[in-house]
Design an enzyme around this catalytic site. Structure first.
Site, PDB file in Angstrom:
ATOM      1  N   GLY A 162     -18.498   3.433  -2.666  1.00  0.00           N
ATOM      2  CA  GLY A 162     -19.826   3.602  -2.067  1.00  0.00           C
ATOM      3  C   GLY A 162     -20.889   3.917  -3.107  1.00  0.00           C
ATOM      4  O   GLY A 162     -21.973   3.323  -3.112  1.00  0.00           O
ATOM      5  N   LYS A 180       0.860  -1.187   0.000  1.00  0.00           N
ATOM      6  CA  LYS A 180       0.000   0.000   0.000  1.00  0.00           C
ATOM      7  C   LYS A 180       0.887   1.225   0.000  1.00  0.00           C
ATOM      8  O   LYS A 180       2.009   1.188   0.518  1.00  0.00           O
ATOM      9  CB  LYS A 180      -0.875   0.009   1.260  1.00  0.00           C
ATOM     10  CG  LYS A 180      -2.141   0.812   1.107  1.00  0.00           C
ATOM     11  CD  LYS A 180      -3.217  -0.002   0.432  1.00  0.00           C
ATOM     12  CE  LYS A 180      -4.489   0.786   0.274  1.00  0.00           C
ATOM     13  NZ  LYS A 180      -5.599  -0.061  -0.199  1.00  0.00           N
ATOM     14  N   GLY A 212     -17.972   7.657  -2.358  1.00  0.00           N
ATOM     15  CA  GLY A 212     -16.908   7.825  -3.351  1.00  0.00           C
ATOM     16  C   GLY A 212     -17.030   6.725  -4.390  1.00  0.00           C
ATOM     17  O   GLY A 212     -18.120   6.170  -4.607  1.00  0.00           O
ATOM     18  N   GLY A 239     -20.020   6.692   3.009  1.00  0.00           N
ATOM     19  CA  GLY A 239     -18.966   6.991   2.033  1.00  0.00           C
ATOM     20  C   GLY A 239     -19.577   6.903   0.646  1.00  0.00           C
ATOM     21  O   GLY A 239     -20.091   5.829   0.263  1.00  0.00           O
TER      22      GLY A 239
END
Ligand code: NAD
Length: 417
Positions: free
Chosen positions: A223, A106, A220, A218
């Protein structure tokens, strides 16, 4: 939203639980608890007014025993090394749960993209990529989008990487625009995967997805697409939210209209057809059948887990639930589909994109979605079977599969020298 424990503590505690049940020897357990490599960088970036801002960023590469590192890049003002390390670890287990040949990584940059121009974000992204050049690549570590990064960010990474190589390398990154070799279906894949696992859980529990009430935290990429797919499948979206708060209507909200409103105004707040506005905390406690957290970590903690009313919790976000909250949800017999299973559709479609790039092929949307469906349905039932065999919950079952496969790979590779 108050978390009672950091994401890295959560990830380490989850690993501990799996290590105990799997009876891992301590060397392997310690190896799995630490990233193989952590790169921390300072990223000088010229702002539009001529000033130079120096941003902090990192790339954490956890374990690559099963294949090249793979994982998103997050731009957020609260990003820190512990959070990115936890996210990298979850990527490792996730790739193993769906059995795709990657390890976990990540990246993060501590910045506030909402206050930056597109040109500033481009310069930041290119400089950050430049600093990662020796550590990423199609057979080393393949980044993808995460919070506040998108297909455009991936295009800049591809271009920067390719300029330095001297030829075009689309397979160095996934989640690209389709015109640059991105895969059809990649943008929606995480959300489609969430809804496939919610559908399988609903079948198990006898919950009818048609007309089921769904709340999504959420709004974005993940979501909004989850709300859209659920709506298209006949479910009723009763609440959605973004970083500023949420809107609620027990009769149902049309996510397409909410999306249009957010595109125009920058937030879901103020959507006319909402019955009322709700805070992000209150959204989690609403009466609904299915709750989908699709924002940040640490949203469901010991403080609010007892107040969750949903029958199914589909973790679109990474790390939304703490271990103490997990215990409470288990007692309440809420069916939790853990992040490393529920949101694995994203990395699975990223894998499809990488394969298409490496083989210079293009798959149709039908091919992508059929393969996605097959992998995710199998993973769901593998986890569900482990849950029954081990008499545990879905999270521990998913960890047993994921951690178990990675531990076995490490042991099989052997230790050099
Ligand atoms: P995004 O940036 O597109 O959307 C994030 C959303 O969360 C936005 O609507 C934002 O307003 C909202 N948000 C931010 N802070 C919030 C807060 N404090 N409370 C409530 N909402 C808040 O990011 P995304 O790609 O949709 O990622 C969402 C989650 O899904 C993350 O946890 C991410 O790690 C996870 N995830 C994403 C992918 C992917 O393919 N993008 C894959 C797997 C998992």
């Amino acid at each position: 939203m108050g978390g009672d424990i950091s994401p890295l503590d959560v990830a380490l505690e989850q690993l501990e639980i799996a290590a105990q049940i799997l009876d891992l020897d301590s060397g392997v357990h310690v190896f799995l608890s630490r990233p193989k490599r952590t790169l921390s960088v300072s990223i000088p970036t010229k702002m539009d007014d001529g000033e130079v801002c120096v941003y902090w960023g990192c790339r954490v590469q956890h374990i690559d025993a099963r294949g090249p590192f793979k994982g998103g890049i997050r731009y957020h003002p609260n990003v820190d090394l512990a959070e990115v390390t936890a996210l990298a670890m979850w990527m490792t287990w996730k790739c193993a749960v769906v059995d795709i040949p990657y390890g976990g990584a990540k990246g993060g940059v501590c910045c506030n993209p909402k206050e930056m121009s597109k040109a500033e974000l481009e310069r930041l992204t290119r400089r950050y990529t430049n600093m990662l050049l020796d550590f990423i690549g199609p057979h080393r570590d393949v980044p993808a989008p995460d919070i506040y990064t998108d297909a455009q960010t991936m295009a800049w990474i591809m271009d920067t990487y390719s300029r330095f190589k001297g030829y075009s390398v689309p397979e160095c990154v996934t989640g690209k625009p389709i015109i640059l070799g991105g895969s059809k279906g990649r943008t929606e894949a995480t959300s489609l995967g969430v809804m496939i696992s919610v559908r399988e859980a609903a079948k198990d529990l006898g919950v009818k997805l048609k007309r089921a009430a769904i709340a999504v935290q959420g709004f974005g990429t993940v979501g909004w697409n989850a709300a859209k797919i659920a709506h298209d499948w006949g479910a009723k979206i009763v609440a959605v939210s973004d970083s500023r708060g949420g809107v609620y209507n027990p009769e149902g909200l049309n996510p397409y209209k909410v999306f249009e409103h957010k595109e125009k105004t920058g937030s879901v707040l103020g959507f006319k057809k909402a019955r009322r506005e709700v805070t992000n905390e209150a959204l989690l406690e609403l009466k609904c059948d299915i709750l989908i957290p699709a924002a940040l970590e640490n949203q469901i903690t010991k403080a609010n887990a007892g107040k969750i009313k949903a029958k199914i919790l589909g973790e679109a976000a990474n790390g939304p639930t703490t271990p103490r909250a997990d215990e409470i949800l288990s007692e309440k017999r809420i069916f939790v589909i853990p992040d490393i299973l529920a949101n694995a559709g994203g990395v699975t479609a990223s894998y499809f994109e990488w394969v298409q790039n490496l083989t210079r092929e293009r798959w149709t949307l039908e091919q992508v979605n059929q393969k996605l469906e097959r992998i995710l349905v199998k993973a769901f039932h593998d986890v569900d079977k482990t849950k029954s065999e081990e008499e545990t919950n879905m999270r521990t079952a998913a960890l047993l599969l994921g951690v178990g496969r990675v531990a076995e790979a490490i042991k099989t590779l052997g230790l050099w020298p």
